[in-house]
Design an enzyme around this catalytic site. Structure first.
Site, PDB file in Angstrom:
ATOM      1  N   HIS A   1      54.283  36.236  33.152  1.00 28.80           N
ATOM      2  CA  HIS A   1      53.695  34.886  33.265  1.00 28.80           C
ATOM      3  C   HIS A   1      54.599  34.035  34.146  1.00 28.80           C
ATOM      4  O   HIS A   1      55.624  33.543  33.698  1.00 28.80           O
ATOM      5  CB  HIS A   1      53.576  34.237  31.885  1.00 28.80           C
TER       6      HIS A   1
ATOM      7  N   TYR B   1      41.422  37.211  19.527  1.00 29.77           N
ATOM      8  CA  TYR B   1      42.382  38.116  20.193  1.00 29.77           C
ATOM      9  C   TYR B   1      43.638  38.209  19.336  1.00 29.77           C
ATOM     10  O   TYR B   1      44.253  37.176  19.032  1.00 29.77           O
ATOM     11  CB  TYR B   1      42.700  37.469  21.531  1.00 29.77           C
TER      12      TYR B   1
ATOM     13  N   LYS C   1      62.797  35.620  36.023  1.00 30.35           N
ATOM     14  CA  LYS C   1      62.004  36.173  34.920  1.00 30.35           C
ATOM     15  C   LYS C   1      62.735  37.440  34.491  1.00 30.35           C
ATOM     16  O   LYS C   1      63.253  38.176  35.334  1.00 30.35           O
ATOM     17  CB  LYS C   1      60.596  36.540  35.385  1.00 30.35           C
TER      18      LYS C   1
ATOM     19  N   TYR D   1      39.721  33.553  33.185  1.00 35.94           N
ATOM     20  CA  TYR D   1      40.582  32.846  32.227  1.00 35.94           C
ATOM     21  C   TYR D   1      42.015  32.735  32.742  1.00 35.94           C
ATOM     22  O   TYR D   1      42.634  31.684  32.688  1.00 35.94           O
ATOM     23  CB  TYR D   1      40.562  33.601  30.884  1.00 35.94           C
ATOM     24  N   HIS D   2      42.523  33.870  33.247  1.00 34.94           N
ATOM     25  CA  HIS D   2      43.932  33.881  33.651  1.00 34.94           C
ATOM     26  C   HIS D   2      44.181  32.991  34.864  1.00 34.94           C
ATOM     27  O   HIS D   2      45.275  32.484  35.042  1.00 34.94           O
ATOM     28  CB  HIS D   2      44.393  35.318  33.917  1.00 34.94           C
TER      29      HIS D   2
ATOM     30  N   ASP E   1      57.785  40.318  30.949  1.00 36.69           N
ATOM     31  CA  ASP E   1      56.957  39.108  30.921  1.00 36.69           C
ATOM     32  C   ASP E   1      56.568  38.685  32.351  1.00 36.69           C
ATOM     33  O   ASP E   1      57.421  38.299  33.144  1.00 36.69           O
ATOM     34  CB  ASP E   1      57.789  38.019  30.226  1.00 36.69           C
TER      35      ASP E   1
HETATM   36  C1  SCD Z   1      22.820  39.376  21.870  1.00 38.20           C
HETATM   37  N1  SCD Z   1      22.019  40.425  21.958  1.00 38.20           N
HETATM   38  C2  SCD Z   1      20.774  39.991  22.017  1.00 38.20           C
HETATM   39  C3  SCD Z   1      20.834  38.589  21.916  1.00 38.20           C
HETATM   40  N2  SCD Z   1      22.107  38.237  21.815  1.00 38.20           N
HETATM   41  N3  SCD Z   1      19.622  40.643  22.148  1.00 38.20           N
HETATM   42  C4  SCD Z   1      18.495  39.907  22.167  1.00 38.20           C
HETATM   43  N4  SCD Z   1      18.477  38.566  22.057  1.00 38.20           N
HETATM   44  C5  SCD Z   1      19.611  37.871  21.922  1.00 38.20           C
HETATM   45  N5  SCD Z   1      19.549  36.569  21.796  1.00 38.20           N
HETATM   46  C6  SCD Z   1      22.416  41.840  22.010  1.00 38.20           C
HETATM   47  C7  SCD Z   1      23.143  42.194  23.294  1.00 38.20           C
HETATM   48  O1  SCD Z   1      22.245  42.495  24.340  1.00 38.20           O
HETATM   49  C8  SCD Z   1      23.959  43.378  22.844  1.00 38.20           C
HETATM   50  O2  SCD Z   1      23.204  44.534  22.791  1.00 38.20           O
HETATM   51  C9  SCD Z   1      24.317  43.016  21.428  1.00 38.20           C
HETATM   52  O3  SCD Z   1      23.358  42.082  20.974  1.00 38.20           O
HETATM   53  C10 SCD Z   1      25.714  42.392  21.308  1.00 38.20           C
HETATM   54  O4  SCD Z   1      25.697  41.163  21.987  1.00 38.20           O
HETATM   55  P1  SCD Z   1      26.636  40.794  23.219  1.00 38.20           P
HETATM   56  O5  SCD Z   1      26.167  39.529  23.761  1.00 38.20           O
HETATM   57  O6  SCD Z   1      26.768  41.924  24.167  1.00 38.20           O
HETATM   58  O7  SCD Z   1      27.988  40.491  22.450  1.00 38.20           O
HETATM   59  P2  SCD Z   1      29.283  41.323  22.358  1.00 38.20           P
HETATM   60  O8  SCD Z   1      29.038  42.694  21.905  1.00 38.20           O
HETATM   61  O9  SCD Z   1      30.235  40.509  21.558  1.00 38.20           O
HETATM   62  O10 SCD Z   1      29.785  41.406  23.870  1.00 38.20           O
HETATM   63  C11 SCD Z   1      30.125  40.250  24.547  1.00 38.20           C
HETATM   64  C12 SCD Z   1      30.599  40.582  25.952  1.00 38.20           C
HETATM   65  C13 SCD Z   1      31.713  41.638  25.861  1.00 38.20           C
HETATM   66  C14 SCD Z   1      29.451  41.190  26.745  1.00 38.20           C
HETATM   67  C15 SCD Z   1      31.078  39.346  26.634  1.00 38.20           C
HETATM   68  O11 SCD Z   1      32.157  42.070  27.121  1.00 38.20           O
HETATM   69  C16 SCD Z   1      32.891  41.154  25.067  1.00 38.20           C
HETATM   70  O12 SCD Z   1      32.909  41.206  23.866  1.00 38.20           O
HETATM   71  N6  SCD Z   1      33.949  40.704  25.700  1.00 38.20           N
HETATM   72  C17 SCD Z   1      35.132  40.296  24.994  1.00 38.20           C
HETATM   73  C18 SCD Z   1      36.310  40.437  25.854  1.00 38.20           C
HETATM   74  C19 SCD Z   1      37.546  39.979  25.148  1.00 38.20           C
HETATM   75  O13 SCD Z   1      37.678  39.955  23.934  1.00 38.20           O
HETATM   76  N7  SCD Z   1      38.554  39.597  25.914  1.00 38.20           N
HETATM   77  C20 SCD Z   1      39.822  39.122  25.377  1.00 38.20           C
HETATM   78  C21 SCD Z   1      40.729  38.773  26.483  1.00 38.20           C
HETATM   79  P3  SCD Z   1      23.425  45.720  23.825  1.00 38.20           P
HETATM   80  O14 SCD Z   1      24.853  46.118  23.701  1.00 38.20           O
HETATM   81  O15 SCD Z   1      22.467  46.759  23.412  1.00 38.20           O
HETATM   82  O16 SCD Z   1      23.141  45.153  25.148  1.00 38.20           O
HETATM   83  C22 SCD Z   1      41.986  38.182  25.966  1.00 38.20           C
HETATM   84  C23 SCD Z   1      43.010  37.901  27.017  1.00 38.20           C
HETATM   85  O17 SCD Z   1      43.007  38.453  28.131  1.00 38.20           O
HETATM   86  C24 SCD Z   1      44.001  36.872  26.619  1.00 38.20           C
HETATM   87  C25 SCD Z   1      45.032  36.486  27.590  1.00 38.20           C
HETATM   88  C26 SCD Z   1      46.038  37.540  27.995  1.00 38.20           C
HETATM   89  O18 SCD Z   1      46.397  38.427  27.244  1.00 38.20           O
HETATM   90  O19 SCD Z   1      46.523  37.441  29.131  1.00 38.20           O
END
Ligand code: SCD
Length: 707
Positions: free
Chosen positions: A590, A73, A584, A227-228, A588
């Site tokens: 938090h 992130y 606050k 998470y939050h 912000d």
């Molecule tokens: C994966 N795939 C597989 C496989 N593994 N297929 C077959 N066999 C396996 N073993 C496939 C999946 O089905 C998918 O295809 C593709 O590969 C990608 O894999 P994925 O698992 O979907 O991975 P990804 O694309 O990285 O997605 C992961 C999540 C997604 C589903 C979890 O929602 C994500 O990336 N979330 C991230 C959220 C984030 O970054 N949040 C930050 C928050 P298909 O697509 O065809 O199905 C930060 C925050 O809030 C901080 C605090 C704050 O600010 O307050």
């Protein structure tokens, strides 16, 4: 001792101590020893990975076919800087992007809005328009790199800007992969970047999901976040119960609008925090899949894709300490292992210096390399769900799942999550959990190495933390906004914004589709938000805290009693209770720390007023005058303290000179020195025990009254 003696000792242990219950740092009790009998009645056993209830993971082959995505992130001040950081990260092994926006963007303010001035670029990247979004993703192939965006309040204009930026670089929505957080309910509960009231916000959430399902079917339309909650102080059970209750609320809302459960489930994703309670955290992630599969199956989902919970995880920011920051490398690595053993699909590892300031480049690289080492050197991807069958792991997975279901039932009896937000029930539960945890740390029951036990002389903090020159970023953004406004067709913009407002008012049309037309015409994020504000005024929510809990938990503790005695002596001298405003300021939201400090100071004997969120410096001073405050305690975690706290101090000196200001939060030493030279009384850094905070407030009142 002879062999026989040894063996008798072992048997005695097994017979007598195996059921001894240890209350670890979380809500789930652990036994000293688990045996086969602990698996009796556990219903999730026997399934394979990729099979319901997915306790062993959402995919049959898990990491053996594709390791989790390394997704750090990040967002740095402005779009061009962030673009460079993203491209460097991708070149060095990052596998997906995750955008951190600054607080004005989250709250729907342009960088030239006075309400946002001090926060521009401080805690993430400032995005005012589609032009910024195009700069952010310059030379990044959006049809190949998946992009996650943490955006909730201003989801409409920010997602619209992303979609238009992609289209204008030749990538159709159908080709986009990634995730938008789009989880507004937890914003009211903890994260506080909401803009509108819950009901209209739920319409926005649903419009986004519907649009993406139709037009960008590879994009995950929601990342329902626990998470939050963990960061705000919730334990594992509360984190899961709230997250899954929120997810259930979204599914119900979408079903009511006519979407099929199957379709909704396919692009729903989740986000959990992973803290220091190693075994429980692994079990938590496994239990999340079990409970969610049950809910979706009950709602009628049949396909694996719709029943299986897919998740992103982030190591715990709360577990990071400002004291001996390199210890955080160890904490983060072990937390990351728990996320991987729990079967996460995507992971962010924190940088070790984040409790001090924005992470340095070196610390960010180390955080990412931690995951690369796990994937490429440690063999962690070779075996699927290695904890399966462990007496302990399966038993606590089942225990957590049961407790989560019970708590979800309790939430439902509160009238559901929206009602529980409105009544303050949820916020209260989280605040109470945070206060209890703080009391356990302050009393030493929960050990934090280098903070409340095993302290050694303070090592020098890392000196290369990132510093943002907010004024420079703001000046650049303001210039670019002005340029954008001279080049666009104002009639087209006004027409598109009016259509958006009509869509909101009449309940017609898809709000994301309407916002895309605004953004394409070069309306800004702030203008889109203001068009909606004309229909749905900005929401206001009271800040509450509860007294009693903290003091009760520390009653037997000599250090706490001494601090309370100091307050009693002050009360006697003053002939009244000393008055504190906890405030606050800026964007912000938090507020965990602010609420916990308010609760503890009340229990110590102060009269405490807790100010509302998002106050300007002038409004904080108004609040201080209304509260007749002796001390104003400002909590600042967004990096905007130099401008905002500085202004409170200056204005208070004129309007209520007898009141002193102290600040708590992430304040680099150099900034602390600067603020103190300019009239600030004290800085309370992260990790300060509550008794020392109480003593600082006592001293501040004494000094302020004497001067
Ligand atoms: C994966 N795939 C597989 C496989 N593994 N297929 C077959 N066999 C396996 N073993 C496939 C999946 O089905 C998918 O295809 C593709 O590969 C990608 O894999 P994925 O698992 O979907 O991975 P990804 O694309 O990285 O997605 C992961 C999540 C997604 C589903 C979890 O929602 C994500 O990336 N979330 C991230 C959220 C984030 O970054 N949040 C930050 C928050 P298909 O697509 O065809 O199905 C930060 C925050 O809030 C901080 C605090 C704050 O600010 O307050």
């Amino acid at each position: 001792m002879n062999r026989e003696g040894d063996m008798r000792g072992d048997r005695d242990f097994a017979d007598e101590s195996r059921d001894a219950v240890r209350h670890g740092p979380s809500a789930v009790p652990l036994k000293a020893l688990y045996t086969a009998s602990d698996l009796e009645g556990v219903s999730h056993l026997g399934s394979r990975p990729g099979e319901a209830p997915f306790v062993r993971g959402p995919h049959a082959s898990m990491y053996t076919q594709k390791p989790w995505t390394i997704r750090q992130y990040a967002g740095y001040a402005d779009a061009a800087d962030s673009n460079l950081a993203f491209r460097t990260a991708l070149a060095e092994g990052a596998q997906g992007l995750s955008v951190a926006f600054d607080l004005p963007t989250h709250r729907g303010y342009d960088s030239d809005d006075p309400a946002a001035a001090a926060d521009v670029g401080m805690a993430g990247v400032a995005i005012d328009s589609v032009e910024d979004m195009k700069r952010l993703f310059r030379q990044i192939p959006l049809d190949r790199v998946s992009v996650s965006m943490t955006m909730n309040g201003a989801v409409l204009p920010v997602l619209a800007a992303f979609i238009v930026a992609a289209q204008e670089s030749g990538v159709r929505p159908e080709a986009l992969t990634g995730t938008i957080q789009n989880d507004i309910l937890k914003e009211y509960m903890v994260r506080n970047t909401w803009i509108f009231a819950p009901e209209p916000s739920l319409r926005i959430v649903a419009d986004v999901v519907e649009y993406l399902a139709e037009r960008a079917p590879r994009f995950n339309a929601m990342s329902v976040s626990g998470y939050h909650f963990q960061e705000a102080g919730a334990d594992a059970v509360l984190e899961l119960a709230l997250t899954l209750s929120n997810a259930r609320t979204y599914v119900d809302a979408l079903v009511t609008r006519g979407m099929s459960v199957e379709r909704i489930g396919e692009r729903l994703s989740f986000f959990f925090g992973v803290g220091t309670d190693f075994f429980v955290e692994i079990a938590k992630l496994r239990a999340a899949r079990v409970v969610w599969a049950g809910i979706m199956s009950e709602l009628g989902a049949r396909g694996a894709r719709a029943q299986a919970l897919r998740m992103h995880c982030q190591t715990s920011g709360w577990s990071l300490t400002a004291q001996h920051p390199q210890n955080n490398i160890v904490r983060t690595t072990i937390e990351a292992m728990a996320a991987v053993f729990g079967g996460t699909q995507s992971l962010h590892t924190n940088a070790y210096d984040e409790a001090l300031a924005l992470p340095s480049a070196d610390a960010s690289r180390l955080a990412r390399d931690t995951q690369l080492i796990m994937q490429h050197e440690m063999g962690l991807c070779d075996v699927i769900d290695p904890w399966a069958g462990s007496y302990m792991m399966e038993s606590i997975t089942d225990d957590i799942a049961g407790r989560v279901r019970d708590l979800m039932t309790q939430i439902a009896t509160q009238g559901g999550v929206v009602e529980a937000i409105r009544s303050g029930w949820v916020q209260q539960r989280i605040h109470e959990a945070a206060t209890r945890t703080q009391a356990r740390i302050d009393s030493g029951q929960r050990v934090v190495v280098g903070v409340n036990r095993f302290r050694s002389p303070e090592a020098d903090p890392p000196s290369n933390c990132l510093e943002i020159d907010g004024r420079q970023v703001r000046a650049r953004q303001v210039r670019q906004l002005a340029e954008l406004k001279t080049r666009r067709d104002d009639v087209l913009v006004a027409r598109a914004l009016a259509a958006l407002a009509d869509g909101a008012r009449d309940g017609t049309g898809n709000l994301l589709a309407l916002t895309i037309e605004c953004v394409r015409a070069r309306a800004t994020i702030g203008e889109c938000t203001r068009a909606l504000e004309g229909v749905w005024p900005r929401y206001k929510m009271p800040s509450r805290f509860s007294s009693g809990l903290y003091g009760e938990a520390r009653m037997v503790d000599a250090a706490w009693r001494d601090a309370c005695n100091r307050v009693s002596a002050l009360v006697t001298r003053l002939g009244r209770l000393p008055r504190v405003l906890i405030a606050k300021v800026g964007q912000d939201g938090h507020d965990r720390g602010a609420k916990t400090v308010a609760a503890a100071l009340t229990d110590a004997g102060f009269y405490v007023s807790l100010g509302a969120l998002f106050r300007s410096p002038g409004e904080v001073v108004d609040d201080a005058i209304a509260a007749k405050a002796d001390v104003v305690g400002i909590s600042s975690l967004s990096g905007a303290h130099l401008d905002l706290v500085g202004e409170v101090v200056r204005t208070l000196r004129v309007r209520r000179p007898m009141a002193a200001v102290v600040v708590g939060g992430i304040i680099p030493d150099e900034h602390a020195r600067f603020l103190k030279r300019n009239g600030l009384f004290a800085v309370l850094g992260p990790g300060a025990a509550m008794e020392s905070i109480v003593s600082s407030f006592v001293e501040t009142v004494e000094l302020a009254l004497a001067s």
